[in-house]
Design a protein around this motif. Structure first.
Motif, PDB file in Angstrom:
ATOM      1  N   TYR A   2     -11.685   5.834   6.389  1.00 18.85           N
ATOM      2  CA  TYR A   2     -10.791   7.505   5.879  1.00 18.85           C
ATOM      3  C   TYR A   2     -10.565   8.153   7.044  1.00 18.85           C
ATOM      4  O   TYR A   2     -12.511   8.266   7.113  1.00 18.85           O
ATOM      5  CB  TYR A   2     -10.980   6.906   4.668  1.00 18.85           C
ATOM      6  N   ARG A  13      -5.861   4.575  -4.154  1.00 15.96           N
ATOM      7  CA  ARG A  13      -4.096   4.221  -3.663  1.00 15.96           C
ATOM      8  C   ARG A  13      -4.209   2.966  -3.427  1.00 15.96           C
ATOM      9  O   ARG A  13      -3.505   2.445  -4.042  1.00 15.96           O
ATOM     10  CB  ARG A  13      -3.411   4.899  -2.934  1.00 15.96           C
ATOM     11  N   ILE A  14      -5.266   2.519  -3.153  1.00 12.59           N
ATOM     12  CA  ILE A  14      -4.786   1.262  -2.404  1.00 12.59           C
ATOM     13  C   ILE A  14      -5.738   0.519  -3.501  1.00 12.59           C
ATOM     14  O   ILE A  14      -4.783  -0.640  -3.458  1.00 12.59           O
ATOM     15  CB  ILE A  14      -6.189   0.332  -0.839  1.00 12.59           C
ATOM     16  N   PRO A  37     -11.139   7.706  -1.418  1.00 12.09           N
ATOM     17  CA  PRO A  37     -10.118   7.795  -0.424  1.00 12.09           C
ATOM     18  C   PRO A  37      -9.281   6.109  -1.238  1.00 12.09           C
ATOM     19  O   PRO A  37      -9.031   5.114  -1.056  1.00 12.09           O
ATOM     20  CB  PRO A  37     -11.220   7.360   0.826  1.00 12.09           C
ATOM     21  N   GLY A  67       0.582   2.828  -3.713  1.00  8.21           N
ATOM     22  CA  GLY A  67      -0.026   3.574  -3.491  1.00  8.21           C
ATOM     23  C   GLY A  67       0.389   4.974  -3.014  1.00  8.21           C
ATOM     24  O   GLY A  67      -0.352   5.821  -2.962  1.00  8.21           O
ATOM     25  N   GLU A  68       1.349   5.317  -2.830  1.00  7.57           N
ATOM     26  CA  GLU A  68       1.732   5.648  -1.755  1.00  7.57           C
ATOM     27  C   GLU A  68       1.082   6.347  -0.519  1.00  7.57           C
ATOM     28  O   GLU A  68      -0.008   7.353  -0.978  1.00  7.57           O
ATOM     29  CB  GLU A  68       2.676   6.999  -2.771  1.00  7.57           C
ATOM     30  N   GLU A  69      -0.075   5.246   0.038  1.00 14.01           N
ATOM     31  CA  GLU A  69      -1.066   5.851   0.816  1.00 14.01           C
ATOM     32  C   GLU A  69      -0.485   5.420   2.527  1.00 14.01           C
ATOM     33  O   GLU A  69       0.402   5.008   2.759  1.00 14.01           O
ATOM     34  CB  GLU A  69      -1.725   4.044   0.628  1.00 14.01           C
ATOM     35  N   ARG A  70      -0.837   7.146   2.680  1.00 10.62           N
ATOM     36  CA  ARG A  70      -0.280   7.592   4.193  1.00 10.62           C
ATOM     37  C   ARG A  70      -0.698   6.855   5.624  1.00 10.62           C
ATOM     38  O   ARG A  70      -0.036   6.953   6.485  1.00 10.62           O
ATOM     39  CB  ARG A  70      -0.610   9.207   3.923  1.00 10.62           C
ATOM     40  N   TYR A  71      -1.803   6.525   4.948  1.00  6.60           N
ATOM     41  CA  TYR A  71      -1.992   5.404   6.252  1.00  6.60           C
ATOM     42  C   TYR A  71      -2.572   3.845   5.290  1.00  6.60           C
ATOM     43  O   TYR A  71      -3.006   2.833   6.110  1.00  6.60           O
ATOM     44  CB  TYR A  71      -3.651   5.252   6.550  1.00  6.60           C
ATOM     45  N   SER A  72      -1.245   3.756   4.927  1.00  4.84           N
ATOM     46  CA  SER A  72      -0.976   2.246   4.708  1.00  4.84           C
ATOM     47  C   SER A  72      -1.208   1.067   6.058  1.00  4.84           C
ATOM     48  O   SER A  72      -1.137   0.099   6.044  1.00  4.84           O
ATOM     49  CB  SER A  72       0.608   2.238   3.842  1.00  4.84           C
ATOM     50  N   PHE A 129       1.053  -1.433  -0.045  1.00  2.00           N
ATOM     51  CA  PHE A 129      -0.054  -0.558  -0.144  1.00  2.00           C
ATOM     52  C   PHE A 129       0.591   1.315   0.174  1.00  2.00           C
ATOM     53  O   PHE A 129       0.871   2.628  -0.586  1.00  2.00           O
ATOM     54  CB  PHE A 129      -1.333  -0.285   1.312  1.00  2.00           C
ATOM     55  N   LYS A 130       2.130   1.192   0.939  1.00  2.00           N
ATOM     56  CA  LYS A 130       2.744   2.272   0.908  1.00  2.00           C
ATOM     57  C   LYS A 130       3.600   2.521  -0.141  1.00  2.00           C
ATOM     58  O   LYS A 130       3.298   3.680  -0.693  1.00  2.00           O
ATOM     59  CB  LYS A 130       4.138   2.175   2.181  1.00  2.00           C
TER      60      LYS A 130
END
Ligand SMILES: C[S@@+](CC[C@H](N)C(=O)[O-])C[C@H]1O[C@@H](n2cnc3c(N)ncnc32)[C@H](O)[C@@H]1O
Length: 315
Positions: free
Chosen positions: A193, A209-210, A206, A161-166, A157-158
């Motif tokens: 989210y 990214r995932i 939201p 997806g560059e997801e901040r809440y990975s 995810f990180k």
């Protein structure tokens, strides 16, 4: 029937720029690594004429079938390859393809993937959590959620997806598996989210990214891209062109870095006082900055909005 956008509901991205940088002439050989519905290839065929050769990779069976029907009407020399483009070098050598003047990649999804909920790419329409370009691939997004550890999901995810809440999503998704459908997962992500983030004018859903991260992992997109770009540089003819259109920063970074590395005179480690690598530059970059679609193109074809085109020439 004449070939046009109406028959295939598809508008090839940055088509005039691709034409400009392709450098193609009658009789040339060109490889389209991402045939899709054949929009760009249709133009290549016009440029290379009856004596030219088009080699086209497409891993999606359905798209390949549509493109075959479309392009075969013209009776050109075309070699369709139902494989992942990572097999580029192997196919070129086995089939003894020579004098390649253009290698082209238009990465990512075709509009038919997003428009067909059964493929599992779109989170706004219910479909199985699939996301495979190639149905022969045994790994679906649903299986990834089930089989991967929390740690591995977090990494994906990180990184993809560059997801901040990975971390949070890796944990709560794992706590709540199984997820069978796209909407089930998308609604779950939306519900969990952080509201603050959602309210602060977030333009994207939201789950974007995932979903991107899962798609990249299912199809191993980034590793394959880097590998294939290197192969492409090797198999191109001198003076031949490499054109790549990418749709997100992770892909574009790989394209930029790989092209740039191939322009280098020397690849010795920086601590070496004297160069002994005998490395020769293989490429000349033709687009200092990536080329993006005009406002008019984005209005006409919203899916082109994140496109970035980079072109280079083999020296
Ligand atoms: C954006 S579409 C290409 C559209 C095409 N340029 C056109 O004008 O119709 C990308 C296509 O490449 C295919 N594709 C993506 N990655 C691939 C890969 N690694 N190997 C082979 N085909 C791939 C997808 O299935 C999709 O059909």
């Amino acid at each position: 029937m004449p070939l046009n956008k109406k028959n295939y509901g598809h508008d090839p991205v940055l088509i005039e720029t691709v034409e400009k940088y392709s450098g193609l002439q009658k009789g040339d050989t060109v490889i389209d690594c991402t045939l899709g519905l054949g929009g760009h290839s249709e133009m290549f065929l016009k440029m290379i004429g009856k004596n030219g050769t088009l080699v086209a990779f497409e891993q999606d069976e359905k798209n390949l079938k549509i493109a075959k029907k479309r392009l075969n009407e013209n009776k050109n020399k075309i070699l369709f390859i139902h494989k992942n483009f990572v097999h580029l070098q192997q196919e070129v050598s086995e089939r003894k393809i020579e004098g390649i003047k253009l290698i082209f990649m238009d990465l990512g999804l075709a509009s038919v993937h997003i428009d067909d909920p059964k493929r599992g790419f779109a989170f706004l329409h219910e479909g199985p959590l699939d996301m495979r370009f190639d149905k022969r691939n045994p790994l679906t997004a649903e299986k990834i959620l089930e089989r991967y550890s929390v740690k591995r999901l977090e990494e994906i995810f990180k990184a993809y997806g560059e997801e901040r809440y990975s971390k949070k999503f890796a944990r709560i998704i794992k706590d709540n598996i199984p997820f069978h459908t796209t909407t089930e997962l998308a609604e779950f992500i939306e519900r969990h989210y952080p509201m603050k983030r959602q309210r602060r004018g977030r333009r994207i859903h939201p789950a974007t990214r995932i979903f991107q991260a899962l798609r990249i992992e299912v199809n191993n997109e980034l590793e394959i891209l880097e590998d294939t770009l290197r192969q492409a540089i090797d198999v191109l003819d001198k003076g031949g062109r490499l054109i790549v259109i990418s749709y997100h920063s992770l892909e574009d970074r790989i394209v930029k870095r790989t092209m740039k590395a191939a322009t280098k005179q020397c690849i010795c480690p920086s601590e070496k006082p004297i160069c002994d690598c005998n490395h020769k530059p293989q490429l000349k970059i033709l687009t200092k900055k990536p080329i993006i679609p005009t406002e008019e193109e984005v209005k006409r074809n919203p899916r082109s909005r994140s496109a970035k085109l980079r072109a280079s020439e083999k020296i």
